[in-house]
Scaffold this motif. Structure first.
Motif, mmCIF file in Angstrom:
data_model
loop_
_atom_site.group_PDB
_atom_site.id
_atom_site.type_symbol
_atom_site.label_atom_id
_atom_site.label_comp_id
_atom_site.label_asym_id
_atom_site.label_seq_id
_atom_site.Cartn_x
_atom_site.Cartn_y
_atom_site.Cartn_z
ATOM 1 N N ILE A 2 -8.557 12.988 10.381
ATOM 2 C CA ILE A 2 -8.361 13.285 8.983
ATOM 3 C C ILE A 2 -7.527 14.547 8.845
ATOM 4 O O ILE A 2 -7.803 15.578 9.461
ATOM 5 C CB ILE A 2 -9.713 13.463 8.252
ATOM 6 C CG1 ILE A 2 -10.545 12.196 8.390
ATOM 7 C CG2 ILE A 2 -9.500 13.790 6.792
ATOM 8 C CD1 ILE A 2 -9.931 10.981 7.778
ATOM 9 N N GLU A 420 -3.130 5.719 -2.648
ATOM 10 C CA GLU A 420 -3.887 5.204 -1.502
ATOM 11 C C GLU A 420 -3.010 5.134 -0.253
ATOM 12 O O GLU A 420 -3.478 5.386 0.865
ATOM 13 C CB GLU A 420 -4.458 3.824 -1.824
ATOM 14 C CG GLU A 420 -5.555 3.823 -2.874
ATOM 15 C CD GLU A 420 -6.231 2.475 -2.982
ATOM 16 O OE1 GLU A 420 -6.499 1.854 -1.940
ATOM 17 O OE2 GLU A 420 -6.479 2.030 -4.115
ATOM 18 N N GLU A 423 -2.704 8.670 1.038
ATOM 19 C CA GLU A 423 -3.938 9.113 1.696
ATOM 20 C C GLU A 423 -4.068 8.504 3.088
ATOM 21 O O GLU A 423 -4.499 9.168 4.035
ATOM 22 C CB GLU A 423 -5.145 8.749 0.831
ATOM 23 C CG GLU A 423 -5.233 9.562 -0.456
ATOM 24 C CD GLU A 423 -6.341 9.089 -1.370
ATOM 25 O OE1 GLU A 423 -6.657 9.802 -2.336
ATOM 26 O OE2 GLU A 423 -6.887 7.986 -1.128
ATOM 27 N N TRP A 424 -3.689 7.236 3.202
ATOM 28 C CA TRP A 424 -3.748 6.573 4.506
ATOM 29 C C TRP A 424 -2.719 7.170 5.461
ATOM 30 O O TRP A 424 -3.005 7.440 6.632
ATOM 31 C CB TRP A 424 -3.522 5.079 4.322
ATOM 32 C CG TRP A 424 -3.386 4.337 5.603
ATOM 33 C CD1 TRP A 424 -4.347 4.167 6.553
ATOM 34 C CD2 TRP A 424 -2.220 3.651 6.081
ATOM 35 N NE1 TRP A 424 -3.855 3.417 7.602
ATOM 36 C CE2 TRP A 424 -2.552 3.080 7.334
ATOM 37 C CE3 TRP A 424 -0.945 3.449 5.562
ATOM 38 C CZ2 TRP A 424 -1.633 2.341 8.077
ATOM 39 C CZ3 TRP A 424 -0.025 2.702 6.294
ATOM 40 C CH2 TRP A 424 -0.378 2.157 7.536
ATOM 41 N N THR A 428 -5.940 11.480 4.878
ATOM 42 C CA THR A 428 -6.899 12.142 3.996
ATOM 43 C C THR A 428 -7.703 11.087 3.262
ATOM 44 O O THR A 428 -7.146 10.195 2.625
ATOM 45 C CB THR A 428 -6.175 13.026 2.962
ATOM 46 O OG1 THR A 428 -5.295 12.220 2.183
ATOM 47 C CG2 THR A 428 -5.384 14.114 3.651
ATOM 48 N N LYS A 429 -9.006 11.146 3.334
ATOM 49 C CA LYS A 429 -9.942 10.286 2.598
ATOM 50 C C LYS A 429 -9.963 8.849 3.090
ATOM 51 O O LYS A 429 -10.904 8.114 2.840
ATOM 52 C CB LYS A 429 -9.645 10.300 1.087
ATOM 53 C CG LYS A 429 -9.770 11.655 0.430
ATOM 54 C CD LYS A 429 -9.527 11.550 -1.061
ATOM 55 C CE LYS A 429 -9.611 12.912 -1.715
ATOM 56 N NZ LYS A 429 -9.369 12.842 -3.166
ATOM 57 N N ARG A 430 -8.896 8.396 3.748
ATOM 58 C CA ARG A 430 -8.795 6.985 4.112
ATOM 59 C C ARG A 430 -8.309 6.853 5.544
ATOM 60 O O ARG A 430 -7.250 7.367 5.900
ATOM 61 C CB ARG A 430 -7.828 6.276 3.160
ATOM 62 C CG ARG A 430 -7.529 4.842 3.529
ATOM 63 C CD ARG A 430 -6.559 4.223 2.549
ATOM 64 N NE ARG A 430 -7.173 4.072 1.255
ATOM 65 C CZ ARG A 430 -7.966 3.055 0.909
ATOM 66 N NH1 ARG A 430 -8.240 2.113 1.794
ATOM 67 N NH2 ARG A 430 -8.482 2.978 -0.293
ATOM 68 N N ALA A 431 -9.105 6.150 6.360
ATOM 69 C CA ALA A 431 -8.710 5.935 7.750
ATOM 70 C C ALA A 431 -8.094 4.564 7.956
ATOM 71 O O ALA A 431 -7.292 4.367 8.870
ATOM 72 C CB ALA A 431 -9.915 6.108 8.665
ATOM 73 N N GLU A 432 -8.452 3.582 7.103
ATOM 74 C CA GLU A 432 -7.952 2.220 7.248
ATOM 75 C C GLU A 432 -6.829 1.941 6.257
ATOM 76 O O GLU A 432 -6.829 2.450 5.137
ATOM 77 C CB GLU A 432 -9.091 1.220 7.031
ATOM 78 C CG GLU A 432 -10.203 1.325 8.062
ATOM 79 C CD GLU A 432 -11.285 0.285 7.832
ATOM 80 O OE1 GLU A 432 -11.183 -0.453 6.831
ATOM 81 O OE2 GLU A 432 -12.215 0.222 8.643
ATOM 82 N N LYS A 433 -5.906 1.101 6.662
ATOM 83 C CA LYS A 433 -4.791 0.735 5.796
ATOM 84 C C LYS A 433 -5.310 0.034 4.550
ATOM 85 O O LYS A 433 -6.085 -0.918 4.642
ATOM 86 C CB LYS A 433 -3.812 -0.177 6.543
ATOM 87 C CG LYS A 433 -2.579 -0.526 5.726
ATOM 88 C CD LYS A 433 -1.560 -1.318 6.542
ATOM 89 C CE LYS A 433 -1.987 -2.745 6.728
ATOM 90 N NZ LYS A 433 -0.907 -3.590 7.299
ATOM 91 N N PRO A 434 -4.900 0.458 3.354
ATOM 92 C CA PRO A 434 -5.357 -0.212 2.134
ATOM 93 C C PRO A 434 -4.775 -1.610 2.011
ATOM 94 O O PRO A 434 -3.664 -1.876 2.461
ATOM 95 C CB PRO A 434 -4.856 0.703 1.016
ATOM 96 C CG PRO A 434 -3.732 1.480 1.616
ATOM 97 C CD PRO A 434 -4.046 1.616 3.076
#
Length: 449
Positions: A2, A420, A423-424, A428-434
């Motif tokens: 992150i 999103e 963030e990916w 930050t905040k998101r580890a997986e691809k939206p």
């Protein structure tokens, strides 16, 4: 891992075409860049031709945006391209081929202006919003990558193949280079652009299919068009039980206005339908002659060109948008109709086919010219029958269409979707691809409920 970036990301938004007073790609570039200001600290970099319009919109030059003057190269090449396209509104592939030559110079000037700041870490993300065409490479991508700053590419969209039954329309559009379009995959710089992008946003499933397998893991599907509720804020209020239809678009072969007139001629003659054609172009005289020969002029109104801001005044008086275009990359007019609560009737191909679902509109298969005319004719006749004695028959579908736009396609929603992606990309905040549109744009049957 992150990232340590916890505040609003600092974004250098490159949109060579970004203009609040134009339509099509420049309006997409402007609208997305502006919407992103709600979720990020954005500095817009655009071409100098957009400067005056952006100043009129209230942005401060130097603080909010920078206008890059690449006219020494762009102006003479665009002038040559206009000559070679052989007619206004024609030869789109020819224009894109010239843009592939012109655009790298613009990015060279962008890097000259902003390279030091990018290398100094003054931006968290560099995002190329326009050009939308996937054939246009970004030489800046590798330089941004070497500076350890994520480079986001897209939305990119375009190059939908011409349907096999419409080669005559392709020739009428002077699309000679479209036969060789796939050669762009071998252009110098394409592999480098895709390789060095941290995220690739595509606006259509077709464009996604043209991204090499090696880069699919960083490719995200988000249609590029959006709706500004300040521009499209009326509510559809068609009166009576006579089917009221509108067509909005340039009057050129692939838009299919001639097929629409042929499909609706019987209904127009009998007074069971009215049709407003909003737009102008080289086919206007031909279409007017066609209406006269079919005896359906009484229920048909040609509005010619009207300002984009005024389109909704006419469109909002319609039950349906009747739009048999056979090669539409994005389909912005379809979303505009849906935003007003006007039900779309479209050909199930490319952009419009991905935007319309079974509960928000009607899709007819993309077959031959005669097959499309027959299918549109059946659909329009059925809708006319439904409305007779029941003026509110389409109200539930109209409400569903508007709700779909409000949920997924307002520019504020588009900004949240791109957030999103940021963030990916930044971790930050998101580890997986939206997967933003996995449920929203599910494949649906091309049928009537």
């Amino acid at each position: 891992m992150i990232s340590s970036i916890t505040s609003r990301p600092r974004v250098l938004a490159i949109a060579e075409a970004a203009n609040p007073e134009w339509v099509s790609v420049p309006l997409v570039g402007w609208s997305l860049a502006q919407a992103l200001r709600d979720v990020a600290d954005v500095h817009l970099v655009t071409q100098v031709r957009n400067r005056d319009a952006i100043l009129r919109a209230g942005l401060i030059e130097g603080r909010d945006f920078t206008a890059i003057d690449s006219e020494s190269v762009a102006r003479p090449l665009w002038a040559l391209a206009e000559k070679l396209r052989m007619g206004e509104g024609k030869g789109w592939t020819t224009l894109q081929a010239f843009n592939a030559l012109i655009y790298p110079w613009f990015e060279r000037l962008v890097w000259k202006e902003f390279g030091p700041a990018i290398k100094a870490g003054e931006y968290d993300i560099v995002h190329r919003i326009t050009p939308l065409s996937p054939t246009i490479t970004s030489p800046i991508a590798s330089k941004v990558n070497r500076a350890r700053v994520p480079f986001v590419l897209g939305p990119i969209n375009g190059g939908v193949p011409w349907p096999k039954h419409f080669d005559a329309e392709r020739r009428a559009e002077k699309e000679w280079l479209s036969y060789l379009r796939s050669a762009y995959k071998h252009l110098p710089g394409r592999h480098s652009t895709l390789k060095h992008a941290s995220a690739i946003v595509v606006g259509s499933r077709h464009t996604q299919s043209e991204i090499p397998d090696a880069y699919q893991d960083k490719t995200l599907y988000i249609p590029e068009n959006g709706i500004d509720p300040a521009r499209f804020n009326q509510r559809a209020t068609p009166n009576g039980d006579v089917l009221k239809a509108s067509f909005v678009g340039r009057l050129v072969p692939y838009k299919g206005a001639d097929m629409l007139i042929a499909a609706s001629a019987d209904l127009l003659r009998s007074g069971r339908m009215t049709l407003d054609i909003i737009g102008d172009g080289p086919m206007l005289g031909q279409l007017m002659a066609q209406a006269a020969s079919l005896g359906c002029k009484k229920g048909l109104t040609f509005h010619k060109w009207i300002p984009h801001a005024d389109v909704q005044s006419i469109l909002s008086q319609s039950h349906i948008l009747s739009f048999p275009s056979i090669r539409e990359f994005g389909g912005g007019v379809v979303l505009e109709a849906m935003a007003l609560g006007v039900v779309p009737v479209i050909v199930d191909y490319a952009g419009p086919g991905e935007l319309v679902t079974a509960d928000t509109g009607f899709k007819v298969p993309c077959g031959s010219r005669d097959e499309i005319i027959a299918a549109f004719g059946r659909t329009l006749t059925d809708l006319s029958d439904r409305l007779f004695g029941n003026p509110a028959a389409l109200a539930p579908m109209a409400q569903a269409a508007k709700a779909r736009v409000d949920e997924y396609f307002l520019w504020s929603r588009k900004a949240a979707q791109i957030k999103e992606v940021y963030e990916w990309t930044l971790g930050t905040k998101r580890a997986e691809k939206p997967d933003i549109f996995r449920a929203a744009l599910r494949p649906v049957a091309a049928t009537m409920p």
